[in-house]
Each structure stands twice: as C-alpha cells, then as structure tokens.
Design an enzyme around this catalytic site. Structure first.
Site, PDB file in Angstrom:
ATOM      1  N   HIS A 121       0.860  -1.174   0.000  1.00  0.00           N
ATOM      2  CA  HIS A 121       0.000   0.000   0.000  1.00  0.00           C
ATOM      3  C   HIS A 121       0.902   1.231   0.000  1.00  0.00           C
ATOM      4  O   HIS A 121       2.028   1.201   0.479  1.00  0.00           O
ATOM      5  CB  HIS A 121      -0.860  -0.046   1.274  1.00  0.00           C
ATOM      6  CG  HIS A 121      -1.925   0.996   1.373  1.00  0.00           C
ATOM      7  ND1 HIS A 121      -1.649   2.301   1.742  1.00  0.00           N
ATOM      8  CD2 HIS A 121      -3.270   0.929   1.193  1.00  0.00           C
ATOM      9  CE1 HIS A 121      -2.788   2.978   1.785  1.00  0.00           C
ATOM     10  NE2 HIS A 121      -3.783   2.179   1.447  1.00  0.00           N
ATOM     11  N   ASP A 198       3.099  -4.668   8.066  1.00  0.00           N
ATOM     12  CA  ASP A 198       1.856  -3.916   7.934  1.00  0.00           C
ATOM     13  C   ASP A 198       0.715  -4.916   8.022  1.00  0.00           C
ATOM     14  O   ASP A 198       0.447  -5.658   7.081  1.00  0.00           O
ATOM     15  CB  ASP A 198       1.853  -3.176   6.591  1.00  0.00           C
ATOM     16  CG  ASP A 198       0.513  -2.511   6.269  1.00  0.00           C
ATOM     17  OD1 ASP A 198      -0.442  -2.669   7.056  1.00  0.00           O
ATOM     18  OD2 ASP A 198       0.413  -1.863   5.216  1.00  0.00           O
ATOM     19  N   GLN A 201      -4.509  -5.271   6.755  1.00  0.00           N
ATOM     20  CA  GLN A 201      -5.464  -6.155   6.090  1.00  0.00           C
ATOM     21  C   GLN A 201      -5.507  -7.545   6.708  1.00  0.00           C
ATOM     22  O   GLN A 201      -6.367  -8.351   6.350  1.00  0.00           O
ATOM     23  CB  GLN A 201      -5.122  -6.265   4.598  1.00  0.00           C
ATOM     24  CG  GLN A 201      -5.275  -4.976   3.831  1.00  0.00           C
ATOM     25  CD  GLN A 201      -6.713  -4.498   3.760  1.00  0.00           C
ATOM     26  OE1 GLN A 201      -7.634  -5.300   3.687  1.00  0.00           O
ATOM     27  NE2 GLN A 201      -6.908  -3.188   3.761  1.00  0.00           N
ATOM     28  N   LYS A 224     -10.562  -1.272  10.621  1.00  0.00           N
ATOM     29  CA  LYS A 224     -10.725  -2.446   9.757  1.00  0.00           C
ATOM     30  C   LYS A 224     -11.107  -3.699  10.547  1.00  0.00           C
ATOM     31  O   LYS A 224     -11.357  -4.756   9.966  1.00  0.00           O
ATOM     32  CB  LYS A 224      -9.444  -2.692   8.950  1.00  0.00           C
ATOM     33  CG  LYS A 224      -9.114  -1.567   7.976  1.00  0.00           C
ATOM     34  CD  LYS A 224      -7.859  -1.862   7.188  1.00  0.00           C
ATOM     35  CE  LYS A 224      -7.351  -0.649   6.420  1.00  0.00           C
ATOM     36  NZ  LYS A 224      -8.207  -0.283   5.288  1.00  0.00           N
ATOM     37  N   CYS A 362      -4.771   2.435  -3.634  1.00  0.00           N
ATOM     38  CA  CYS A 362      -3.525   2.941  -3.033  1.00  0.00           C
ATOM     39  C   CYS A 362      -2.389   1.933  -3.211  1.00  0.00           C
ATOM     40  O   CYS A 362      -1.568   1.733  -2.315  1.00  0.00           O
ATOM     41  CB  CYS A 362      -3.711   3.284  -1.559  1.00  0.00           C
ATOM     42  SG  CYS A 362      -4.822   4.676  -1.275  1.00  0.00           S
TER      43      CYS A 362
END
Length: 404
Positions: A121, A198, A201, A224, A362
């Site tokens: 991202h 990261d 997600q 999220k 993104c």
C-alpha cells in the site's frame, strides 16, 4: 459455525437500503462496519466517563485512564505482546509506519538499504521513500509474479549486510495475497535487519502472534477490525522502541521539562504525545472483544467459503479476469471485465445497492505491473453471505450488458 442472521443483526447498517436496494457491503478492505456494541461503547464513554487521562486525580479521570489502559492490555493479549508498554496507540497504520520511519532517520546512513515489497500500500512505500531522501539510504523492491505472490528467491538475493529494515504487508489490500512473513522475518534477522509488518489487512481475518512471528514492529488500524476510525496500534519490541527517538514532542511524552533540557517519559508514553483519541482507544478494546467472541476460526471458515464461492460465481461471467490468484489468499477478489473501465462498473452496481471499491486501491505499482488502471475489488467480511455475492454477480452482469 456462525449464526449468520444473528451476526448480521449486530450490525445496524446492514439492514438499510441504498438507492432503494438492500445494501450489499463489499468494501471491507477499506473499512469494516461496526457492531452495535461498539457504537454503544462510544456513546457510553462520552455519557459516563469523559475526561482526560493519565493527568487527573479526580474520579472521572481515573475511570477513563483505567478503561484506556485496560484496552491496551486487551490488545497486548490479543497479539501476544510480551509487555503492555510495547503496545502504542496511534491514529492508524499510516501513523504507526511514519513513527517508525521517523525514528530510523537517526539510525540510517547513506548506502544503507531498505527492502519493501511490490505488493505494498502507498502508506508502506511513501514514508520509506521520504526516509531515503532524508538519509541517503536506498530503497530496494522485492518483486512479485503474475499470481500476485512475492518471489522469495529474489528476496533472498536482495538481503545483505546493507539491509537495515524489511517492511512488508502481512496481506495485500489489493489482491488478498497472504505473504510468507515468518520466513521473511527469519531470513532478515540473519542479516541483523529489523522487520516491520503492515497488518492492516490481516487483523480482520486472523490473530497475529507477534512473539511467534518474532517481528520487530507490527502495525494495524482499528477501523478495519470493527473498531472506530482514527485508531490504530503500533507494536514494537521493547529494545527497538527504546532505541527510537520520540516522534512528536508535547504533553504526556515527557518526564521533566526545563528550558535547558527535557527528559522523556518511559514507554509507552514516550510515543504518545498529547491528548489521544481516548474514546477510540477504549472502544478498540471493545471491538477486539467482539471479534474474539465471534471467534477467528469461525471468521476464517466463513470468509474462505465466501472467497471460494465468489471466485466461482464471478468466473462465470465472460471476459472477467481476476487479479491475484495466490495459493495463500484471503477474502478479496480484484477483477476487471475486458474492455470496460472498473469505475464504470462500480458506478452502475452502486445504483443497485452494491458497495465495492474501484481504482488502484492505493497500490499503483501493482496496477502498473499488470498494466491496468485499476480493478473492481470485492472484499468480504464474516457478516457477508453467499446471497449477497449472487446479488453482486447479477449486478455486474447487468452493468456489463449496459456498457458493452
């Protein structure tokens, strides 16, 4: 097994109509919907214990402080951090990554190397580019293949004594690819490099165990995972957090201040300057509780069934191509229809109540790799159903007919 009707009843937004049609919400990769228990907890904070934290001796301040720190402890347990002070509250994944890049500015020199993956991202690309401009470090990219998988043989070649940090997403937001992060962490550590994961997600789909992974940093966003927007977590190993300088100066992050010299507070407060999103931090703990009550094994089973069913149904449409066919992936399907711009499909199916994401998500380098302007992304959550997938497929078929 999930009682899907009971689960859906927890989310008031799912019962509404959009453009006169029942809402089908398949934009969970951008943000999840919020259960009533989370919505109620936000109101409860402001109605009953609204006060600033860590600074007051009065009762409301103590109650708010206790609730905030209890939430930190919940998150520590959820990700299996060794210490609660390794869990820092942030405004989201982007904030956490920028905090780390700011700290590494004092640790890097010209010629040092940072490895990022081709699946990142923008929030895990741009801050590192800015860091390279500041320090003279070099950004190296771990390449991907046509299936949307990182090429581990190339990763192994890129690692060297010059590598100071590897930063990679746990799961790709654009393609749903689950990366082999345990292998990547172990290999990076052989060269003394730090690793930032990261997890934005990943956390809606699984429970990361940061001690088992042995990552040095793990970042994610609360919104999220059924929590409020403007919330997030940066996990960092104690040794690394002690090495990094503060990201911001101000109240809360200090021990003593004079005009001659300031000494900084101990972890975690060293990195938590100013009044935080108190309600958000507390309610993020509520959201974590809710997700654990649903159960991540149940979540994964439901989402895997949705991924398999959605893939099968969408591939029935002539001219439809799915991008991201990794062996290990989560409930994200990015697709296009030959000769039709993804934005046009997204606009038409919105009129039919179907919420998907269109564009580059993104993640422009991924779209450049496939030589496309973007994709239509359907990202499923545990509260979605196969019937909703059927509705989306029919809507896509109708849009295709209108645009062909």
């Amino acid at each position: 097994m999930l009682d899907i009707n009971k689960i859906r009843a927890d989310f008031p937004i799912l019962s509404q109509k959009v453009n006169g049609k029942p809402l089908v919400y398949f934009d969970n990769g951008a943000t999840s919907q919020k259960p009533q228990v989370v919505i109620d907890a936000i109101s409860k904070y402001y109605q009953e214990i609204n006060a600033n934290i860590h600074r007051g001796v009065h009762t409301l301040s103590q109650l708010a402080t206790d609730a905030y720190e209890i939430s930190r402890g919940k998150i520590q347990n959820h990700i299996n951090a060794k210490f609660s002070h390794e869990v820092l509250f942030t405004s989201g994944t982007t904030h956490g990554i920028n905090l780390v890049t700011n700290g590494f500015a004092s640790l890097l020199k010209a010629g040092d190397e940072i490895l990022v993956s081709a699946l990142e991202h923008h929030s895990n690309i741009v801050p590192w580019q800015m860091l390279c401009e500041k320090t003279g470090a070099i950004l190296r990219v771990i390449p991907m293949n046509e299936n949307g998988e990182l090429i581990m043989a190339e990763y192994d070649k890129l690692l060297s004594d010059k590598t100071k940090i590897v930063t990679v997403n746990h799961i790709s937001n654009a393609l749903g690819t689950v990366n082999p992060i345990k292998y990547m962490i172990d290999e990076a550590h052989k060269f003394g490099a730090a690793v930032l994961i990261d997890g934005a997600q990943a956390v809606p789909h699984l429970k990361p165990d940061v001690q088992e992974l042995d990552c040095d940093f793990y970042v994610f966003s609360g919104h999220k995972i059924c929590g409020p927007t403007g919330t997030g977590i940066l996990y960092g190993k104690e040794d690394w957090l002690n090495k990094l300088p503060p990201y911001q100066g101000g109240g809360e992050m200090i021990k003593d201040v004079t005009f001659e010299k300031t000494t900084y507070a101990e972890l975690p407060h060293k990195f938590e300057a100013g009044t935080p999103n108190i309600a958000g931090g507390i309610v993020l703990g509520t959201a974590i509780d809710y997700m654990n009550e649903v159960g991540f094994e149940n979540i994964q089973q439901q989402e895997l069934e949705l991924l398999e069913y959605g893939t099968k149904r969408l591939l029935e449409i002539d001219g439809l191509k799915i991008y991201g066919t990794a062996k290990e992936k989560t409930s994200v399907i990015s697709f296009n229809i030959e000769g039709i711009h993804p934005y046009d499909i997204g606009t038409i199916i919105d009129k039919l109540g179907i919420a998907v994401r269109t564009g580059h998500h993104c993640a422009q380098p991924i779209m450049n790799f496939f030589n496309i302007p973007g994709t239509i992304r359907a990202s499923f959550a545990f509260y979605n159903t196969k019937e909703e997938i059927d509705a989306m497929v029919e809507a896509v078929k109708r849009a295709k007919m209108m645009l062909s």
